[in-house]
Design a protein around this motif. Structure first.
Motif, PDB file in Angstrom:
ATOM      1  N   ARG A 165       0.828  -1.201   0.000  1.00  0.00           N
ATOM      2  CA  ARG A 165       0.000   0.000   0.000  1.00  0.00           C
ATOM      3  C   ARG A 165       0.869   1.260   0.000  1.00  0.00           C
ATOM      4  O   ARG A 165       1.890   1.318   0.659  1.00  0.00           O
ATOM      5  CB  ARG A 165      -0.892  -0.012   1.245  1.00  0.00           C
ATOM      6  CG  ARG A 165      -1.818   1.152   1.322  1.00  0.00           C
ATOM      7  CD  ARG A 165      -2.608   1.109   2.648  1.00  0.00           C
ATOM      8  NE  ARG A 165      -3.146   2.405   2.931  1.00  0.00           N
ATOM      9  CZ  ARG A 165      -2.471   3.436   3.456  1.00  0.00           C
ATOM     10  NH1 ARG A 165      -1.212   3.294   3.780  1.00  0.00           N
ATOM     11  NH2 ARG A 165      -3.068   4.587   3.673  1.00  0.00           N
ATOM     12  N   GLY A 166       0.504   2.242  -0.773  1.00  0.00           N
ATOM     13  CA  GLY A 166       1.195   3.526  -0.815  1.00  0.00           C
ATOM     14  C   GLY A 166       2.322   3.532  -1.833  1.00  0.00           C
ATOM     15  O   GLY A 166       2.490   2.604  -2.623  1.00  0.00           O
ATOM     16  N   ASN A 167       3.114   4.612  -1.800  1.00  0.00           N
ATOM     17  CA  ASN A 167       4.188   4.761  -2.783  1.00  0.00           C
ATOM     18  C   ASN A 167       5.581   4.609  -2.186  1.00  0.00           C
ATOM     19  O   ASN A 167       6.577   4.870  -2.846  1.00  0.00           O
ATOM     20  CB  ASN A 167       4.063   6.109  -3.513  1.00  0.00           C
ATOM     21  CG  ASN A 167       4.199   7.294  -2.579  1.00  0.00           C
ATOM     22  OD1 ASN A 167       4.368   7.131  -1.379  1.00  0.00           O
ATOM     23  ND2 ASN A 167       4.105   8.493  -3.138  1.00  0.00           N
TER      24      ASN A 167
END
Length: 135
Positions: free
Chosen positions: A43-45
């Motif tokens: 999840r996320g960058n």
């Protein structure tokens, strides 16, 4: 008061043993361990963790041709397995450090000499199984 010493090691402090014999004709040694590493993404960058994979051990020894020929009289150099012991013994005091490269094998024998050379130095690439640091 601290007993920390920052004495430096020099080439004259190094002894290298191959197959139980100290080699006088070594002019350079290099060895390393590398490990595959990759960012674990979810999840996320931003990565969440660094994952680790296989380790690889390799190096090389530069050695006089005469030392190489002495080793070659007993066997094919590419078929022999041996340990390499590198000891750093400072002449001005300080800690002795010994690294052991285990299960070494030469991966290539390539001789080169050119006009003006006073002796032949052969660079011998190594593959090995492990490094035991500070033995």
């Amino acid at each position: 008061m601290s007993t920390f010493s920052s004495k430096q090691y020099s080439w004259s402090d190094v002894s290298i043993s191959i197959g139980g014999r100290i080699i006088e004709g070594v002019t350079a040694v290099e060895y390393s361990v590398k490990q595959e590493k990759e960012a674990l993404r979810g999840r996320g960058n931003k990565p969440h963790q660094i994952t680790r994979g296989n380790k690889t051990f390799d190096g090389k020894i530069s050695i006089w041709q005469s030392e190489l020929e002495a080793m070659a009289t007993s066997a094919d150099l590419l078929d022999v397995t041996f340990d390499v012991i590198i000891s750093y013994v400072p002449s001005e005091g300080g800690n002795t450090v010994t690294d052991v490269l285990t299960g070494c094998e030469f991966t290539e024998v390539k001789k080169t000499i050119k006009q003006g050379d006073k002796n032949m130095v052969v660079e011998m690439p190594l593959a090995f199984l492990d490094i035991k640091f500070q033995q």
